[in-house]
Scaffold this motif. Sequence first.
Motif, PDB file in Angstrom:
ATOM      1  N   LYS A   1       0.813  -1.259   0.182  1.00 48.32           N
ATOM      2  CA  LYS A   1       0.153   0.111  -0.140  1.00 48.32           C
ATOM      3  C   LYS A   1       0.809   1.098   0.113  1.00 48.32           C
ATOM      4  O   LYS A   1       0.371   2.316  -0.655  1.00 48.32           O
ATOM      5  CB  LYS A   1      -1.001  -0.139   1.261  1.00 48.32           C
ATOM      6  CG  LYS A   1      -1.814   1.187   1.350  1.00 48.32           C
ATOM      7  CD  LYS A   1      -2.951   0.946   2.438  1.00 48.32           C
ATOM      8  CE  LYS A   1      -3.422   2.435   2.534  1.00 48.32           C
ATOM      9  NZ  LYS A   1      -4.468   2.246   3.739  1.00 48.32           N
ATOM     10  N   ASP A   2       1.896   1.259   0.866  1.00 49.42           N
ATOM     11  CA  ASP A   2       2.576   2.822   1.075  1.00 49.42           C
ATOM     12  C   ASP A   2       3.996   2.736   0.174  1.00 49.42           C
ATOM     13  O   ASP A   2       4.868   3.314   0.651  1.00 49.42           O
ATOM     14  CB  ASP A   2       2.782   2.843   2.380  1.00 49.42           C
ATOM     15  CG  ASP A   2       1.367   3.036   3.307  1.00 49.42           C
ATOM     16  OD1 ASP A   2       0.728   3.815   2.459  1.00 49.42           O
ATOM     17  OD2 ASP A   2       1.007   2.478   4.238  1.00 49.42           O
ATOM     18  N   LEU A   3       4.154   1.639  -0.550  1.00 45.23           N
ATOM     19  CA  LEU A   3       5.365   1.745  -1.374  1.00 45.23           C
ATOM     20  C   LEU A   3       5.642   3.014  -2.281  1.00 45.23           C
ATOM     21  O   LEU A   3       4.517   3.480  -2.710  1.00 45.23           O
ATOM     22  CB  LEU A   3       5.702   0.359  -2.000  1.00 45.23           C
ATOM     23  CG  LEU A   3       5.952  -0.696  -1.336  1.00 45.23           C
ATOM     24  CD1 LEU A   3       5.806  -2.154  -2.105  1.00 45.23           C
ATOM     25  CD2 LEU A   3       7.224  -0.782  -0.630  1.00 45.23           C
ATOM     26  N   PRO A   4       6.767   3.538  -2.552  1.00 42.75           N
ATOM     27  CA  PRO A   4       7.050   4.612  -3.436  1.00 42.75           C
ATOM     28  C   PRO A   4       6.533   3.929  -4.748  1.00 42.75           C
ATOM     29  O   PRO A   4       6.637   2.946  -5.135  1.00 42.75           O
ATOM     30  CB  PRO A   4       8.434   4.848  -3.140  1.00 42.75           C
ATOM     31  CG  PRO A   4       8.910   4.283  -1.893  1.00 42.75           C
ATOM     32  CD  PRO A   4       8.037   3.171  -1.664  1.00 42.75           C
ATOM     33  N   ILE A   5       6.713   4.924  -5.744  1.00 41.44           N
ATOM     34  CA  ILE A   5       6.466   4.799  -7.076  1.00 41.44           C
ATOM     35  C   ILE A   5       7.501   5.007  -7.811  1.00 41.44           C
ATOM     36  O   ILE A   5       8.129   5.996  -8.184  1.00 41.44           O
ATOM     37  CB  ILE A   5       5.323   5.262  -7.527  1.00 41.44           C
ATOM     38  CG1 ILE A   5       3.783   4.706  -7.067  1.00 41.44           C
ATOM     39  CG2 ILE A   5       5.072   5.467  -9.148  1.00 41.44           C
ATOM     40  CD1 ILE A   5       2.731   5.711  -7.218  1.00 41.44           C
ATOM     41  N   ILE A   6       7.872   4.166  -8.839  1.00 42.12           N
ATOM     42  CA  ILE A   6       8.636   4.191  -9.984  1.00 42.12           C
ATOM     43  C   ILE A   6       8.229   4.220 -11.159  1.00 42.12           C
ATOM     44  O   ILE A   6       7.685   2.771 -11.494  1.00 42.12           O
ATOM     45  CB  ILE A   6      10.047   3.197  -9.941  1.00 42.12           C
ATOM     46  CG1 ILE A   6      10.811   3.447  -8.629  1.00 42.12           C
ATOM     47  CG2 ILE A   6      10.834   3.206 -11.041  1.00 42.12           C
ATOM     48  CD1 ILE A   6      11.854   2.477  -8.412  1.00 42.12           C
ATOM     49  N   ASP A   7       7.595   5.183 -11.874  1.00 44.26           N
ATOM     50  CA  ASP A   7       6.744   5.218 -13.146  1.00 44.26           C
ATOM     51  C   ASP A   7       7.819   5.082 -14.243  1.00 44.26           C
ATOM     52  O   ASP A   7       8.052   6.332 -15.016  1.00 44.26           O
ATOM     53  CB  ASP A   7       5.918   6.100 -13.112  1.00 44.26           C
ATOM     54  CG  ASP A   7       4.734   5.844 -14.174  1.00 44.26           C
ATOM     55  OD1 ASP A   7       4.235   4.718 -14.003  1.00 44.26           O
ATOM     56  OD2 ASP A   7       4.680   6.844 -14.796  1.00 44.26           O
ATOM     57  N   TYR A   8       8.286   4.103 -14.817  1.00 46.53           N
ATOM     58  CA  TYR A   8       9.562   4.191 -15.733  1.00 46.53           C
ATOM     59  C   TYR A   8       9.244   4.421 -17.272  1.00 46.53           C
ATOM     60  O   TYR A   8      10.267   4.822 -17.880  1.00 46.53           O
ATOM     61  CB  TYR A   8      10.478   2.966 -15.435  1.00 46.53           C
ATOM     62  CG  TYR A   8       9.717   1.797 -15.568  1.00 46.53           C
ATOM     63  CD1 TYR A   8       9.463   1.070 -16.969  1.00 46.53           C
ATOM     64  CD2 TYR A   8       9.315   1.093 -14.616  1.00 46.53           C
ATOM     65  CE1 TYR A   8       8.989  -0.277 -16.825  1.00 46.53           C
ATOM     66  CE2 TYR A   8       8.371  -0.173 -14.690  1.00 46.53           C
ATOM     67  CZ  TYR A   8       8.369  -0.690 -16.003  1.00 46.53           C
ATOM     68  OH  TYR A   8       7.693  -1.979 -16.158  1.00 46.53           O
ATOM     69  N   HIS A   9       7.819   4.518 -17.455  1.00 46.51           N
ATOM     70  CA  HIS A   9       7.576   4.783 -18.674  1.00 46.51           C
ATOM     71  C   HIS A   9       5.969   5.540 -18.638  1.00 46.51           C
ATOM     72  O   HIS A   9       5.396   5.193 -18.213  1.00 46.51           O
ATOM     73  CB  HIS A   9       7.291   3.524 -19.708  1.00 46.51           C
ATOM     74  CG  HIS A   9       6.928   3.923 -21.069  1.00 46.51           C
ATOM     75  ND1 HIS A   9       7.560   4.682 -21.803  1.00 46.51           N
ATOM     76  CD2 HIS A   9       5.672   3.514 -21.586  1.00 46.51           C
ATOM     77  CE1 HIS A   9       6.834   4.732 -23.059  1.00 46.51           C
ATOM     78  NE2 HIS A   9       5.823   4.013 -22.672  1.00 46.51           N
ATOM     79  N   ASN A  10       6.160   6.903 -19.263  1.00 51.53           N
ATOM     80  CA  ASN A  10       5.031   7.543 -19.185  1.00 51.53           C
ATOM     81  C   ASN A  10       5.209   8.628 -20.539  1.00 51.53           C
ATOM     82  O   ASN A  10       6.248   8.622 -20.857  1.00 51.53           O
ATOM     83  CB  ASN A  10       4.571   8.333 -17.923  1.00 51.53           C
ATOM     84  CG  ASN A  10       5.724   9.081 -17.526  1.00 51.53           C
ATOM     85  OD1 ASN A  10       5.831  10.051 -17.872  1.00 51.53           O
ATOM     86  ND2 ASN A  10       6.193   8.496 -16.108  1.00 51.53           N
ATOM     87  N   HIS A  11       4.101   9.357 -20.679  1.00 55.12           N
ATOM     88  CA  HIS A  11       4.206  10.265 -21.285  1.00 55.12           C
ATOM     89  C   HIS A  11       3.856  11.738 -21.048  1.00 55.12           C
ATOM     90  O   HIS A  11       3.213  12.889 -21.792  1.00 55.12           O
ATOM     91  CB  HIS A  11       3.036   9.857 -22.717  1.00 55.12           C
ATOM     92  CG  HIS A  11       3.298   8.816 -23.568  1.00 55.12           C
ATOM     93  ND1 HIS A  11       4.241   8.721 -24.672  1.00 55.12           N
ATOM     94  CD2 HIS A  11       3.136   7.525 -23.242  1.00 55.12           C
ATOM     95  CE1 HIS A  11       4.289   7.575 -25.071  1.00 55.12           C
ATOM     96  NE2 HIS A  11       3.527   6.830 -24.354  1.00 55.12           N
TER      97      HIS A  11
END
Length: 466
Positions: free
Chosen positions: A25-35
């Motif tokens: 639930k509280d893990l950080p986010i690595i959003d390695y592909h987005n626009h």
Amino acid sequence: MKTFITDDFLLYNETARELFHGTAKDLPIIDYHNHLKQDEVLENKSFNDIADIWLGGDHYKWRAMRANGVNEDYITGNKSGYDKFLKWAETVPNTFGNPLYHWTHLELLRYFDIDEILSEKSAPAIWEEANRKLATPELSVRSILKKDKVEFLGTTDDPTDSLESHWALKEEGFEVKVSPSFRPDKGLYIERETFLPWVEKLGEVTNSSIENYDAFLDAFSKRVDYFAEHGCKSSDHGIDVMFFKEASKQEVDQIFKKRLNGEDVSEEDAEKFKTYTLLALGEWYAEKGWAMQLHLGALRNNNKRMFTRLGPDTGFDSIGDLLIANKLAGFLDSLEQKDKLPKTILYSVNAKDYDVLASMAGNYQSSELPGKVQFGTAWWYNDTIDGMENQMKTLANIGLISNFIGMLTDSRSFLSFPRHEYFRRILCNLLGTWVEECKVSKDMKLLEKYVRNISYENAKRYFGLE
């Protein structure tokens, strides 16, 4: 009417609930592909209204509205934001079974504390409340990133881009790492009308005269170096039809010169050019330690009338069904033979290719990094509950799900980060179901490690963010 999104949404057994609430639930986010637009991060953009941030570039919603018979004036036309929002609100009750139904209500709840079903009836009040929240600093772009514990954003950038905003964010010391991704499609597709103007621009940004293929490669190499200096961690390639046709450099030079002269090139010559060029790029990626993302199998711009009117990426792409295995193997193996295969992530928009990609990834693993070649997360039309479960089950059946680098948004909206929560709930429920069905042991420490790694740690290692 209140929504269906409880604390235990999509968590259908006790193990799933323990894993999500205790670990994911509280893990950080690595959003390695987005626009996402890095300029909007730099300026800390605030949005005019919920139509601006929600509907401005989301072709997922546009397709649903078209399927619901909404006139294009209310989708991409010049109707007011409020009028467009009302048409979306009328559409939402018709989206049962579509992830848009879940994403819409997750985003309303997580960002606006609105626990109401969006409909034509509730729309006016939701419009007012959402816009009131958007007018406050807590929903500026940077506040959203901090709220969602985003640590890394991998944007999508053309090799000729200046990357000024990326550099400015780094110099400023912004706590979220915003990294460019190298997307050289316009420099690969020699047969397209966009190629020659792009080559001219490449020459301008590298201060070079591109009159032959060597000069072209040299300019390309300079931009790889430039992106690396600006913190790039990966490349990205939209390969609708997989190609692999070997040729000599001399042949490719002749093909390039022919195109520079304004002549058309044959399908075979175009494939030779793309193959030689992408192989050269792949070697450079390996030297830089980048990941190479291959997005395979889309059938784009099918509605020619609407493409002429609106351009690309407006909701008229679908799933292609061409074969990919032989040429993909040829391409990857050509790099592997030179020990120049970079970290590679394989995605397909067609679920028929899942077994192919999962098994292909296993051919090229390495002791240098667990899961060096990845069968990437469920992409585009597969970004659903069934699609994500299918992708993870296929990976588990054929490879090792423990090394999976998990979720990304692939989105143009700063309100899309709850998709990571959505994925994590589905992941926890899948693992919990396997426990309940006695398919795996209920070793909670090991299960928690799976959840933490797939949701966060594996991507952190894979992209060198430690």
